[in-house]
Design a protein around this motif. Structure first.
Motif, PDB file in Angstrom:
ATOM      1  N   GLY A 170      -2.597 -28.163  -2.486  1.00 15.45           N
ATOM      2  CA  GLY A 170      -1.773 -27.751  -3.602  1.00 15.45           C
ATOM      3  C   GLY A 170      -1.068 -28.963  -4.158  1.00 15.45           C
ATOM      4  O   GLY A 170      -1.061 -30.030  -3.538  1.00 15.45           O
ATOM      5  N   ARG A 171      -0.488 -28.813  -5.334  1.00 10.90           N
ATOM      6  CA  ARG A 171       0.271 -29.919  -5.908  1.00 10.90           C
ATOM      7  C   ARG A 171       1.400 -29.343  -6.760  1.00 10.90           C
ATOM      8  O   ARG A 171       1.217 -28.330  -7.429  1.00 10.90           O
ATOM      9  CB  ARG A 171      -0.622 -30.823  -6.747  1.00 10.90           C
ATOM     10  CG  ARG A 171       0.041 -32.159  -7.098  1.00 10.90           C
ATOM     11  CD  ARG A 171      -0.897 -33.067  -7.849  1.00 10.90           C
ATOM     12  NE  ARG A 171      -2.038 -33.502  -7.085  1.00 10.90           N
ATOM     13  CZ  ARG A 171      -2.037 -34.529  -6.233  1.00 10.90           C
ATOM     14  NH1 ARG A 171      -0.929 -35.212  -6.053  1.00 10.90           N
ATOM     15  NH2 ARG A 171      -3.129 -34.861  -5.592  1.00 10.90           N
ATOM     16  N   VAL A 172       2.560 -30.003  -6.734  1.00  8.17           N
ATOM     17  CA  VAL A 172       3.693 -29.579  -7.557  1.00  8.17           C
ATOM     18  C   VAL A 172       3.384 -29.954  -9.002  1.00  8.17           C
ATOM     19  O   VAL A 172       3.300 -31.137  -9.347  1.00  8.17           O
ATOM     20  CB  VAL A 172       4.994 -30.249  -7.094  1.00  8.17           C
ATOM     21  CG1 VAL A 172       6.144 -29.848  -8.016  1.00  8.17           C
ATOM     22  CG2 VAL A 172       5.317 -29.871  -5.651  1.00  8.17           C
ATOM     23  N   VAL A 173       3.206 -28.941  -9.851  1.00  3.28           N
ATOM     24  CA  VAL A 173       2.854 -29.201 -11.249  1.00  3.28           C
ATOM     25  C   VAL A 173       4.009 -28.913 -12.205  1.00  3.28           C
ATOM     26  O   VAL A 173       3.928 -29.242 -13.377  1.00  3.28           O
ATOM     27  CB  VAL A 173       1.610 -28.378 -11.672  1.00  3.28           C
ATOM     28  CG1 VAL A 173       0.399 -28.798 -10.865  1.00  3.28           C
ATOM     29  CG2 VAL A 173       1.853 -26.880 -11.540  1.00  3.28           C
ATOM     30  N   ALA A 174       5.075 -28.306 -11.704  1.00  2.00           N
ATOM     31  CA  ALA A 174       6.269 -28.079 -12.520  1.00  2.00           C
ATOM     32  C   ALA A 174       7.468 -28.083 -11.587  1.00  2.00           C
ATOM     33  O   ALA A 174       7.401 -27.526 -10.484  1.00  2.00           O
ATOM     34  CB  ALA A 174       6.180 -26.760 -13.282  1.00  2.00           C
ATOM     35  N   ALA A 175       8.563 -28.700 -12.014  1.00  2.00           N
ATOM     36  CA  ALA A 175       9.751 -28.799 -11.160  1.00  2.00           C
ATOM     37  C   ALA A 175      10.985 -28.913 -12.029  1.00  2.00           C
ATOM     38  O   ALA A 175      10.930 -29.418 -13.156  1.00  2.00           O
ATOM     39  CB  ALA A 175       9.642 -29.998 -10.218  1.00  2.00           C
ATOM     40  N   GLY A 206       4.280 -33.807  -9.091  1.00  2.00           N
ATOM     41  CA  GLY A 206       3.084 -34.570  -8.747  1.00  2.00           C
ATOM     42  C   GLY A 206       2.807 -34.681  -7.267  1.00  2.00           C
ATOM     43  O   GLY A 206       1.754 -35.184  -6.863  1.00  2.00           O
ATOM     44  N   ARG A 207       3.704 -34.193  -6.431  1.00  2.00           N
ATOM     45  CA  ARG A 207       3.549 -34.359  -4.981  1.00  2.00           C
ATOM     46  C   ARG A 207       2.450 -33.449  -4.437  1.00  2.00           C
ATOM     47  O   ARG A 207       2.395 -32.262  -4.749  1.00  2.00           O
ATOM     48  CB  ARG A 207       4.863 -34.035  -4.279  1.00  2.00           C
ATOM     49  CG  ARG A 207       4.785 -34.188  -2.763  1.00  2.00           C
ATOM     50  CD  ARG A 207       6.114 -33.918  -2.101  1.00  2.00           C
ATOM     51  NE  ARG A 207       5.975 -33.935  -0.650  1.00  2.00           N
ATOM     52  CZ  ARG A 207       5.945 -35.036   0.091  1.00  2.00           C
ATOM     53  NH1 ARG A 207       6.058 -36.201  -0.503  1.00  2.00           N
ATOM     54  NH2 ARG A 207       5.804 -34.984   1.395  1.00  2.00           N
ATOM     55  N   PRO A 208       1.558 -33.985  -3.597  1.00  2.00           N
ATOM     56  CA  PRO A 208       0.558 -33.132  -2.941  1.00  2.00           C
ATOM     57  C   PRO A 208       1.199 -32.327  -1.822  1.00  2.00           C
ATOM     58  O   PRO A 208       2.110 -32.804  -1.143  1.00  2.00           O
ATOM     59  CB  PRO A 208      -0.461 -34.132  -2.397  1.00  2.00           C
ATOM     60  CG  PRO A 208       0.326 -35.389  -2.185  1.00  2.00           C
ATOM     61  CD  PRO A 208       1.394 -35.403  -3.254  1.00  2.00           C
ATOM     62  N   ILE A 209       0.728 -31.121  -1.624  1.00  2.00           N
ATOM     63  CA  ILE A 209       1.291 -30.220  -0.613  1.00  2.00           C
ATOM     64  C   ILE A 209       0.169 -29.723   0.301  1.00  2.00           C
ATOM     65  O   ILE A 209      -0.880 -29.283  -0.171  1.00  2.00           O
ATOM     66  CB  ILE A 209       1.978 -29.001  -1.264  1.00  2.00           C
ATOM     67  CG1 ILE A 209       3.038 -29.469  -2.274  1.00  2.00           C
ATOM     68  CG2 ILE A 209       2.592 -28.090  -0.213  1.00  2.00           C
ATOM     69  CD1 ILE A 209       4.200 -30.214  -1.674  1.00  2.00           C
ATOM     70  N   ASP A 210       0.411 -29.778   1.590  1.00  2.00           N
ATOM     71  CA  ASP A 210      -0.588 -29.379   2.572  1.00  2.00           C
ATOM     72  C   ASP A 210      -0.519 -27.865   2.795  1.00  2.00           C
ATOM     73  O   ASP A 210       0.095 -27.387   3.742  1.00  2.00           O
ATOM     74  CB  ASP A 210      -0.342 -30.128   3.876  1.00  2.00           C
ATOM     75  CG  ASP A 210      -1.418 -29.868   4.917  1.00  2.00           C
ATOM     76  OD1 ASP A 210      -2.374 -29.140   4.601  1.00  2.00           O
ATOM     77  OD2 ASP A 210      -1.301 -30.388   6.037  1.00  2.00           O
ATOM     78  N   LEU A 211      -1.166 -27.117   1.916  1.00  2.00           N
ATOM     79  CA  LEU A 211      -1.082 -25.654   1.998  1.00  2.00           C
ATOM     80  C   LEU A 211      -1.954 -25.060   3.093  1.00  2.00           C
ATOM     81  O   LEU A 211      -1.804 -23.891   3.427  1.00  2.00           O
ATOM     82  CB  LEU A 211      -1.483 -25.040   0.650  1.00  2.00           C
ATOM     83  CG  LEU A 211      -0.430 -25.182  -0.447  1.00  2.00           C
ATOM     84  CD1 LEU A 211      -1.007 -24.727  -1.772  1.00  2.00           C
ATOM     85  CD2 LEU A 211       0.813 -24.381  -0.130  1.00  2.00           C
ATOM     86  N   ILE A 212      -2.898 -25.834   3.632  1.00  2.00           N
ATOM     87  CA  ILE A 212      -3.716 -25.269   4.706  1.00  2.00           C
ATOM     88  C   ILE A 212      -3.088 -25.495   6.077  1.00  2.00           C
ATOM     89  O   ILE A 212      -3.654 -25.083   7.088  1.00  2.00           O
ATOM     90  CB  ILE A 212      -5.156 -25.829   4.690  1.00  2.00           C
ATOM     91  CG1 ILE A 212      -5.162 -27.308   5.076  1.00  2.00           C
ATOM     92  CG2 ILE A 212      -5.810 -25.615   3.355  1.00  2.00           C
ATOM     93  CD1 ILE A 212      -6.545 -27.838   5.382  1.00  2.00           C
TER      94      ILE A 212
END
Length: 495
Positions: free
Chosen positions: A59-64, A73-79
């Motif tokens: 996942g990635r933060v696309v709005a904040a 823009g931060r990548p997120i480890d959703l798995i």
């Protein structure tokens, strides 16, 4: 929704009305998503809010907005099993301490003062699109029913935006998975299976009744590592584990190993062939001239020719480096122990000196006297800056002035390359990081390039546990921002 002061209520309903009007007129997209996230801060009384969009494998933060705007823009480890477990079990709107997230991202939230999190998964037409998350600074507080209902409403509202498909998803390949509903298992302290969900049964061809109460049937990785295992069916799966906070149970998530995407071989050859040919042709032409006419050429002409040969040789060297990086390593994060502290201000100043003369003449440098040290790969900074400045210049007619600034916050050290060029449309801020992606195509192309610059920047930065984002600049133009972990910050900076 929550009770709010008249001015605040006006802002909330005004924001929702803006998005609705845009949707009714065929618009929406990332601006509507961003506005919805801003509204989430107001209606929940949170310090900040963010929306994480699912992609094919993360996942990635696309709005904040608010105090979470740094996460853009931060990548997120959703798995990660800890994240998956929080999303999978319980009510649609979940509230929990940020420390329970169990990943470096959760620790980063806590270190930045976001002690409490409320989250809701966004679904569209039965498919997971992402997670709407708000953060609070008070560790002992609790959202009331109105705040929870408000977040749930906004989650549905964002789901509607995805369902209409107007400029969303932001990623070209997402939303492609529903992390909360992926293969998942829960193991007791003896590694016997307590929970085995239907996706796990489907992927492994093992019904729940044959697995529950039995020992875990596959290898288990150590710590936060990921291991691959080949099933009897020939399918390879990737397995990850996480200890459930306050329990001896072990959460396990696994998935089919993603197929390697096509490397676009024909496109790669066509684009790079053209880009390599240009500097080679210039170098060959000038060297032939120097060899054949050395004695008859004035010294000034010889110096000019040698200077051009040197510039083109450096251009060729950088292009070759980019191509090798694009097809080289696997993009995995570098171990933190191999990333050393360095002075960002000093390194940026050195990287500026390595830019071409034209780039330096049109770059306004406004760096502070000193910043906290960052941790990363100092040698890569020149490549990152060169790519960002080159990209800014490419889309700035007549080389409109470009600015380099830098700063720090409690967890990261950052720098920005800002221009006043043609700008970037919101729907392109993530696609611009795709390999071979070009803003202009075919006959529309007015500048060179193979579409690797920003792809390589993101690849290099994320291997150092940082992240990079693009966003439109107020008043016109684009801002590219790189964030790297502070060397003195508590906890890791990896995604």
């Amino acid at each position: 929704m929550v009770d709010a002061a008249p001015d605040e209520s006006g802002a909330v309903f005004g924001g929702l009305a803006e998005v609705t009007e845009a949707l009714n007129s065929g618009g929406g997209g990332l601006p509507g998503l961003q506005r919805s996230v801003e509204v989430a801060v107001a209606v929940t009384g949170a310090s900040g809010a963010a929306f994480i969009e699912y992609a094919a494998d993360m996942g990635r933060v696309v709005a904040a907005a608010g105090e979470l705007d740094w996460a853009l823009g931060r990548p997120i480890d959703l798995i990660h099993p800890a994240v998956r477990g929080l999303l999978r079990f319980g009510t649609r709107v979940r509230e929990f301490p940020s420390s329970l997230i169990g990943t470096a991202g959760g620790q980063l939230l806590a270190n930045r003062g976001m002690q409490r999190v409320m989250a809701s998964e966004v679904t569209a037409n039965g498919t997971g699109a992402g997670v709407l998350l708000v953060g609070y600074r008070d560790p002992d507080g609790a959202a009331d029913e109105r705040q929870r209902a408000a977040l749930g409403f906004l989650s549905s509202f964002i789901g509607l935006q995805y369902g209409l498909g107007r400029g969303l998803p932001v990623y070209s390949d997402g939303p492609a998975v529903t992390p909360a509903d992926g293969p998942f298992a829960l193991l007791d302290p003896e590694h016997r299976v307590r929970t085995w969900n239907p996706p796990a049964a489907l992927l492994t061809s093992r019904p729940a009744e044959t697995v529950l109460g039995e020992p875990w049937p596959f290898p288990l990785p150590a710590g936060d590592a990921t291991i691959a295992h080949k099933l009897p069916s020939g399918v390879w799966i990737e397995i990850r584990t996480a200890r459930i906070p306050g329990s001896e149970d072990l959460a396990v998530s696994f998935r089919a190993r993603p197929e390697q995407p096509s490397d676009g071989r024909d496109l790669f050859i066509a684009l790079t062939g053209h880009e390599l040919r240009t500097p080679v042709t210039v170098i060959r032409g000038y060297t032939d001239t120097l060899v054949d006419h050395w004695e008859s050429l004035p010294e000034a002409s010889r110096r000019e020719a040698i200077t051009i040969v040197g510039q083109r040789a450096r251009e060729l060297s950088r292009l070759v480096d980019r191509l090798l990086n694009a097809v080289g390593d696997d993009g995995q994060a570098i171990e933190s122990t191999t990333l050393l502290p360095f002075d960002l201000v000093e390194s940026l100043a050195g990287a500026v000196e390595e830019l071409s003369g034209d780039q330096r003449r049109h770059l306004r440098v406004e760096l502070p006297d000193a910043l906290p040290k960052t941790r990363g790969d100092r040698a890569s900074l020149a490549t990152i800056l060169a790519e960002l400045v080159t990209n800014a210049g490419k889309y700035s007619p007549n080389w409109v002035e470009i600015e380099l600034t830098a700063g720090a916050d409690p967890q990261t050290v950052w720098f920005r390359v800002s221009d006043r060029g043609i700008g970037i449309r919101p729907e392109h801020v993530e696609r611009a990081f795709d390999r071979f992606w070009q803003l202009e195509t075919g006959d529309q192309r007015s500048s060179g390039g193979v579409g690797l610059g920003l792809y390589l920047v993101r690849r290099i930065v994320e291997r150092q546990h940082g992240w990079v984002s693009l966003r439109p600049r107020r008043g016109g133009g684009t801002v590219a921002e790189v964030r790297l972990p502070r060397a003195d910050a508590d906890g890791p900076g990896e995604a």
